[in-house]
Motif scaffolding. Structure first.
Motif, PDB file in Angstrom:
ATOM      1  N   GLU A  94       0.869  -1.172   0.000  1.00 39.98           N
ATOM      2  CA  GLU A  94       0.000   0.000   0.000  1.00 39.98           C
ATOM      3  C   GLU A  94       0.907   1.223   0.000  1.00 39.98           C
ATOM      4  OE1 GLU A  94      -2.203  -0.804   3.625  1.00 39.98           O
ATOM      5  OE2 GLU A  94      -3.955  -1.302   2.404  1.00 39.98           O
ATOM      6  N   PHE A  96       1.856   5.373   0.079  1.00 42.53           N
ATOM      7  CA  PHE A  96       1.499   6.662   0.663  1.00 42.53           C
ATOM      8  C   PHE A  96       2.481   7.707   0.140  1.00 42.53           C
ATOM      9  CE2 PHE A  96       0.328   3.257   3.477  1.00 42.53           C
ATOM     10  CZ  PHE A  96      -0.932   3.595   3.940  1.00 42.53           C
ATOM     11  N   ASP A  98       3.634  11.554   0.149  1.00 46.45           N
ATOM     12  CA  ASP A  98       3.548  12.782   0.934  1.00 46.45           C
ATOM     13  C   ASP A  98       4.223  13.865   0.105  1.00 46.45           C
ATOM     14  OD1 ASP A  98       3.769  14.910   2.660  1.00 46.45           O
ATOM     15  OD2 ASP A  98       4.563  13.742   4.330  1.00 46.45           O
ATOM     16  N   SER A  99       3.445  14.522  -0.756  1.00 49.76           N
ATOM     17  CA  SER A  99       3.993  15.524  -1.679  1.00 49.76           C
ATOM     18  C   SER A  99       4.492  16.769  -0.964  1.00 49.76           C
ATOM     19  CB  SER A  99       2.938  15.908  -2.721  1.00 49.76           C
ATOM     20  OG  SER A  99       2.557  14.785  -3.462  1.00 49.76           O
ATOM     21  N   VAL A 151      -2.887   4.357  -1.508  1.00 50.33           N
ATOM     22  CA  VAL A 151      -3.777   4.796  -0.435  1.00 50.33           C
ATOM     23  C   VAL A 151      -3.842   6.318  -0.436  1.00 50.33           C
ATOM     24  CG1 VAL A 151      -4.158   4.814   2.067  1.00 50.33           C
ATOM     25  CG2 VAL A 151      -3.273   2.749   0.952  1.00 50.33           C
ATOM     26  N   GLU A 152      -2.682   6.942  -0.545  1.00 50.87           N
ATOM     27  CA  GLU A 152      -2.584   8.401  -0.597  1.00 50.87           C
ATOM     28  C   GLU A 152      -1.729   8.765  -1.807  1.00 50.87           C
ATOM     29  OE1 GLU A 152      -0.715  11.912   2.169  1.00 50.87           O
ATOM     30  OE2 GLU A 152      -1.596  10.172   3.161  1.00 50.87           O
ATOM     31  N   GLY A 153      -2.346   9.371  -2.813  1.00 51.54           N
ATOM     32  CA  GLY A 153      -1.664   9.647  -4.073  1.00 51.54           C
ATOM     33  C   GLY A 153      -0.840  10.921  -4.054  1.00 51.54           C
ATOM     34  N   LYS A 155       0.421  14.668  -5.472  1.00 50.37           N
ATOM     35  CA  LYS A 155      -0.330  15.844  -5.892  1.00 50.37           C
ATOM     36  C   LYS A 155       0.015  16.285  -7.312  1.00 50.37           C
ATOM     37  CE  LYS A 155      -0.900  17.863  -1.326  1.00 50.37           C
ATOM     38  NZ  LYS A 155      -0.544  18.962  -0.440  1.00 50.37           N
TER      39      LYS A 155
END
Length: 168
Positions: A94, A96, A98-99, A151-153, A155
């Motif tokens: 999964e 994640f 963090d841009s 899960v977290e794309g 930006k």
């Protein structure tokens, strides 16, 4: 096959499995082979299914000068209507992005591990290509493994599964 992968394979073949560096080398080789496999599948899919009016030129495994070093590009699509850098990731877990902090983590087997950020790699490659070609360049991150889930794309760039790539 790129020179780095070939060198890894030769060293792994010649180095004794009892050598203190063999475990580390074997792990790096496994990751390199997985990456090469994902890039190969991505290239084959694009050649087979990309439906454009004119055929693109697809360059693989490029190293472009960028600032004080180089940017590595998995695939560069050159077409009369666009230019696109494709960053291929053949990893499980999964994901994640963090841009804001330029970090990337994956959760696999219940563990959270930090990894090189594909979005940062792609951004560097896009900027290097733009500098050399002097035109706008698009970028996309492709997940070659079906065992990965965002899960977290990010930006700044899209992330797509390999199967969906020809349709973006």
């Amino acid at each position: 096959m790129n020179d780095h992968l070939l060198a890894q394979m030769i060293i792994a073949e010649r180095l004794s499995k009892n050598h203190r560096s063999w475990q580390h080398l074997a792990a790096d080789l496994k990751n390199s082979l997985a990456g090469a496999s994902g890039e190969s599948r991505t290239l084959a899919l694009l050649k087979r299914e990309l439906d454009l009016k004119a055929d693109p030129i697809i360059l693989t495994d490029l190293s472009l000068p960028y600032k004080e070093g180089y940017a590595q590009i998995d695939l560069l699509l050159l077409h009369q209507g666009f230019i696109c850098v494709v960053e291929v990731k053949n990893i499980k877990g999964e994901f994640f992005f963090d841009s804001d902090n330029f970090q990337f983590h994956r959760r696999i087997d219940g563990r959270l591990e930090g990894m090189r950020n594909p979005e940062s790699q792609l951004h560097r490659a896009v900027k290097a290509a733009e500098k050399i070609l002097a035109v706008p360049v698009h970028g996309v991150i492709v997940l070659a493994s079906r065992s990965g889930r965002v899960v977290e794309g990010p930006k700044n760039y899209p992330v797509v599964s390999l199967d969906y790539l020809p349709f973006i």
